[in-house]
Scaffold this motif. Structure first.
Motif, PDB file in Angstrom:
ATOM      1  N   CYS A   1     -13.081 -37.715 -16.166  1.00 42.75           N
ATOM      2  CA  CYS A   1     -12.148 -36.846 -16.846  1.00 42.75           C
ATOM      3  C   CYS A   1     -11.663 -36.091 -15.757  1.00 42.75           C
ATOM      4  O   CYS A   1     -12.083 -34.935 -15.326  1.00 42.75           O
ATOM      5  N   PRO A   2     -10.363 -36.138 -15.281  1.00 40.22           N
ATOM      6  CA  PRO A   2      -9.753 -35.458 -14.043  1.00 40.22           C
ATOM      7  C   PRO A   2      -9.480 -33.918 -14.756  1.00 40.22           C
ATOM      8  O   PRO A   2      -8.795 -33.848 -15.641  1.00 40.22           O
ATOM      9  N   ILE A   3      -9.685 -32.975 -13.792  1.00 40.77           N
ATOM     10  CA  ILE A   3      -9.387 -31.548 -14.123  1.00 40.77           C
ATOM     11  C   ILE A   3      -8.660 -30.795 -13.186  1.00 40.77           C
ATOM     12  O   ILE A   3      -8.032 -29.724 -13.233  1.00 40.77           O
ATOM     13  N   ALA A   4      -8.571 -31.229 -11.798  1.00 38.42           N
ATOM     14  CA  ALA A   4      -7.884 -30.563 -10.817  1.00 38.42           C
ATOM     15  C   ALA A   4      -7.628 -31.584  -9.707  1.00 38.42           C
ATOM     16  O   ALA A   4      -8.226 -32.545  -9.796  1.00 38.42           O
ATOM     17  N   LEU A   5      -6.774 -31.151  -8.828  1.00 37.27           N
ATOM     18  CA  LEU A   5      -6.417 -31.985  -7.828  1.00 37.27           C
ATOM     19  C   LEU A   5      -6.345 -31.134  -6.348  1.00 37.27           C
ATOM     20  O   LEU A   5      -5.880 -29.806  -6.655  1.00 37.27           O
TER      21      LEU A   5
ATOM     22  N   MET B   1       0.116 -39.959 -11.891  1.00 35.96           N
ATOM     23  CA  MET B   1      -0.688 -40.481 -12.920  1.00 35.96           C
ATOM     24  C   MET B   1      -1.739 -39.362 -13.204  1.00 35.96           C
ATOM     25  O   MET B   1      -2.171 -38.897 -14.319  1.00 35.96           O
ATOM     26  N   VAL B   2      -2.254 -38.984 -11.941  1.00 34.81           N
ATOM     27  CA  VAL B   2      -3.420 -38.081 -11.894  1.00 34.81           C
ATOM     28  C   VAL B   2      -2.956 -36.746 -12.681  1.00 34.81           C
ATOM     29  O   VAL B   2      -3.736 -36.257 -13.733  1.00 34.81           O
ATOM     30  N   ARG B   3      -1.876 -36.266 -12.071  1.00 41.16           N
ATOM     31  CA  ARG B   3      -1.486 -35.010 -12.725  1.00 41.16           C
ATOM     32  C   ARG B   3      -1.056 -34.963 -14.200  1.00 41.16           C
ATOM     33  O   ARG B   3      -1.627 -34.190 -14.663  1.00 41.16           O
ATOM     34  N   ALA B   4      -0.603 -36.193 -14.602  1.00 41.78           N
ATOM     35  CA  ALA B   4      -0.194 -36.241 -16.106  1.00 41.78           C
ATOM     36  C   ALA B   4      -1.677 -36.376 -16.861  1.00 41.78           C
ATOM     37  O   ALA B   4      -1.728 -35.704 -18.000  1.00 41.78           O
ATOM     38  N   ALA B   5      -2.599 -37.023 -16.148  1.00 48.93           N
ATOM     39  CA  ALA B   5      -3.917 -37.147 -17.024  1.00 48.93           C
ATOM     40  C   ALA B   5      -4.544 -35.738 -17.100  1.00 48.93           C
ATOM     41  O   ALA B   5      -5.144 -35.331 -18.231  1.00 48.93           O
ATOM     42  N   ILE B   6      -4.401 -34.923 -16.011  1.00 47.22           N
ATOM     43  CA  ILE B   6      -4.983 -33.547 -16.117  1.00 47.22           C
ATOM     44  C   ILE B   6      -4.385 -32.599 -17.373  1.00 47.22           C
ATOM     45  O   ILE B   6      -4.923 -32.047 -18.105  1.00 47.22           O
ATOM     46  N   ARG B   7      -3.011 -32.885 -17.158  1.00 46.04           N
ATOM     47  CA  ARG B   7      -2.265 -32.055 -18.272  1.00 46.04           C
ATOM     48  C   ARG B   7      -2.546 -32.455 -19.719  1.00 46.04           C
ATOM     49  O   ARG B   7      -2.920 -31.733 -20.631  1.00 46.04           O
TER      50      ARG B   7
ATOM     51  N   ALA C   1      -5.240 -35.608   3.064  1.00 46.81           N
ATOM     52  CA  ALA C   1      -5.831 -36.270   1.897  1.00 46.81           C
ATOM     53  C   ALA C   1      -5.718 -35.595   0.540  1.00 46.81           C
ATOM     54  O   ALA C   1      -5.311 -34.245   0.821  1.00 46.81           O
ATOM     55  N   ALA C   2      -6.004 -36.255  -0.527  1.00 48.86           N
ATOM     56  CA  ALA C   2      -6.147 -35.576  -1.658  1.00 48.86           C
ATOM     57  C   ALA C   2      -7.329 -35.643  -2.176  1.00 48.86           C
ATOM     58  O   ALA C   2      -7.985 -36.937  -2.252  1.00 48.86           O
ATOM     59  N   ASN C   3      -8.013 -34.679  -2.852  1.00 48.28           N
ATOM     60  CA  ASN C   3      -9.238 -34.925  -3.606  1.00 48.28           C
ATOM     61  C   ASN C   3      -9.222 -34.594  -5.178  1.00 48.28           C
ATOM     62  O   ASN C   3      -8.380 -33.858  -5.742  1.00 48.28           O
ATOM     63  N   ILE C   4      -9.711 -35.654  -6.062  1.00 51.61           N
ATOM     64  CA  ILE C   4      -9.542 -35.388  -7.427  1.00 51.61           C
ATOM     65  C   ILE C   4     -10.909 -34.841  -7.916  1.00 51.61           C
ATOM     66  O   ILE C   4     -11.878 -35.405  -7.647  1.00 51.61           O
ATOM     67  N   ILE C   5     -10.625 -33.702  -8.595  1.00 53.26           N
ATOM     68  CA  ILE C   5     -12.192 -33.078  -9.322  1.00 53.26           C
ATOM     69  C   ILE C   5     -12.036 -33.466 -10.622  1.00 53.26           C
ATOM     70  O   ILE C   5     -10.980 -33.515 -11.357  1.00 53.26           O
TER      71      ILE C   5
END
Length: 236
Positions: A168-172, A140-146, A178-182
């Motif tokens: 406003c997610p711009i990168a992972l 979902m995060v990747r789709a929101a970035i796109r 772990a994974a960090n959401i930028i």
């Protein structure tokens, strides 16, 4: 999924199938309606793709039809194998599933000598497999970035304080554990890193930040060396 990507995926599904595939089966794989698949197959047939079959009996590609082959050197093939193995270690369930699908597609398009490299299992990415974050879907995060779409999250920081944010997610960033959401955080009015496993709840919104993503990424990259955070450091 955009229509162009969906049309390509339908052809790939039919190429790999050993028997006719129904519209319902394809729709379930691509997470769309059967009606959409019927329209897509009609569009592919109009483009000259030799799809045989119909409703109730399933669809198949006419024997002999194939996509243009992918040509990789042995070194390039081994690079792909290792990259797919590394994806298996992430906590992103969607990427892990896609890695398997990519491997199947590449193997089906390769001549036998290179196909054997994929089947040989001689290259491995070892180490801990990151757990999937329970409070947010990384797909979902990747789709929101796109799509440049905002996400609402309930986030617990390193001091164990729970806050609600609109980001406003711009990168992972995928670390080994772990994974960090930028993202741009509207609460802090600044770019922040959010550890995915500290997100307790999340919901993608219908609010977009169209046209802002590239500028935010440039701002993030420009300040990366100055403001770089270690994987264990979370937003405050």
């Amino acid at each position: 999924m955009r229509k162009a990507s969906r049309l390509f995926e339908i052809v790939q599904i039919l190429r790999l199938a050993s028997q006719p595939v129904t519209a319902a089966q394809i729709a379930d794989t691509l997470n769309v309606t059967s009606r959409s698949i019927y329209r897509d197959i009609a569009a592919l047939q109009a483009m000259g793709v030799p799809i045989q079959g119909g409703r109730g009996i399933g669809y198949r590609l006419k024997p002999g039809f194939d996509m243009p082959p992918l040509m990789f050197s042995i070194d390039e093939t081994e690079a792909i194998v290792l990259a797919l193995a590394l994806l298996e270690r992430t906590g992103d369930v969607g990427l892990r599933a896609s890695a398997k699908s990519v491997g199947q597609k590449i193997a089906s398009a390769m001549p036998p000598p290179l196909r054997q490299i994929l089947a040989r299992s001689a290259l491995h990415a070892w180490g801990t497999i990151a757990p999937s974050p329970p409070g947010i879907d990384l797909a979902m995060v990747r789709a929101a970035i796109r799509e440049e779409r905002k996400i609402e999250i309930a986030y617990r920081d390193v001091q164990d304080r729970l806050t609600r944010r609109t980001i406003c997610p711009i990168a992972l960033i995928y670390y080994s554990e772990a994974a960090n959401i930028i993202a741009w955080c509207e609460l802090r009015q600044d770019l922040r890193q959010f550890r995915a496993e500290r997100v307790e709840q999340s919901m993608v919104t219908d609010v977009f930040f169209k046209g802002e993503g590239d500028a935010l990424r440039r701002q993030w990259v420009a300040g990366w060396e100055l403001n770089r955070m270690a994987p264990s450091v979370a937003d405050t």
